[in-house]
Design a protein around this motif. Sequence first.
Motif: not given
Length: 183
Positions: A149-155
Amino acid sequence: MAELNTGGGDGKGKKVRSKKQNAGVDLTAMVDLAFLLITFFMLTTSMNKPQSMNLAMPDKSDDAEKKEDSKTPVDENRTMTVLLGADNKVKWYMGMPQQPLDGPNDSSYGQNGIRKVILENSKKALAYSQDVEKGLIVIIKASENANYRNLVDILDEMAITGTKTYAIVDISDADLDMLGEKK
């Protein structure tokens, strides 16, 4: 149909009782109606398409020469590195990891967190380079303990801020030390 028995008994003087039959219901019409309704709703509803984000990744090449040719010199004044760690931890720094120009600084996700930092550094990068094509370059490095989720949030933040140049890169030991994680 019901059957009415009017004959006298069987000659033994007993009362004659009519036989009760189970009522039969023909369900053919009901099944036809059910299949018509199922067909109607299948044809008239729209299926939800999965939402995905376009992510272009380079081809992996084993050729050392191609790797050397593909390296592009990057100005450290335009380079921002975002580190994603465990427990929704976000750190960022400007420049190179050995001698960062600014940071490493802690941040959070959302409008007043990393998005604000990206917008501020993007303005600084544009002012530094005086060229719209040479805006901010964001390098995203996620540790093994960071969640998806953190990776998706930063993208998502890259899309919201309009950052055109960003890359997802393997995290180094120096970056893990900055996050306070051990490999």
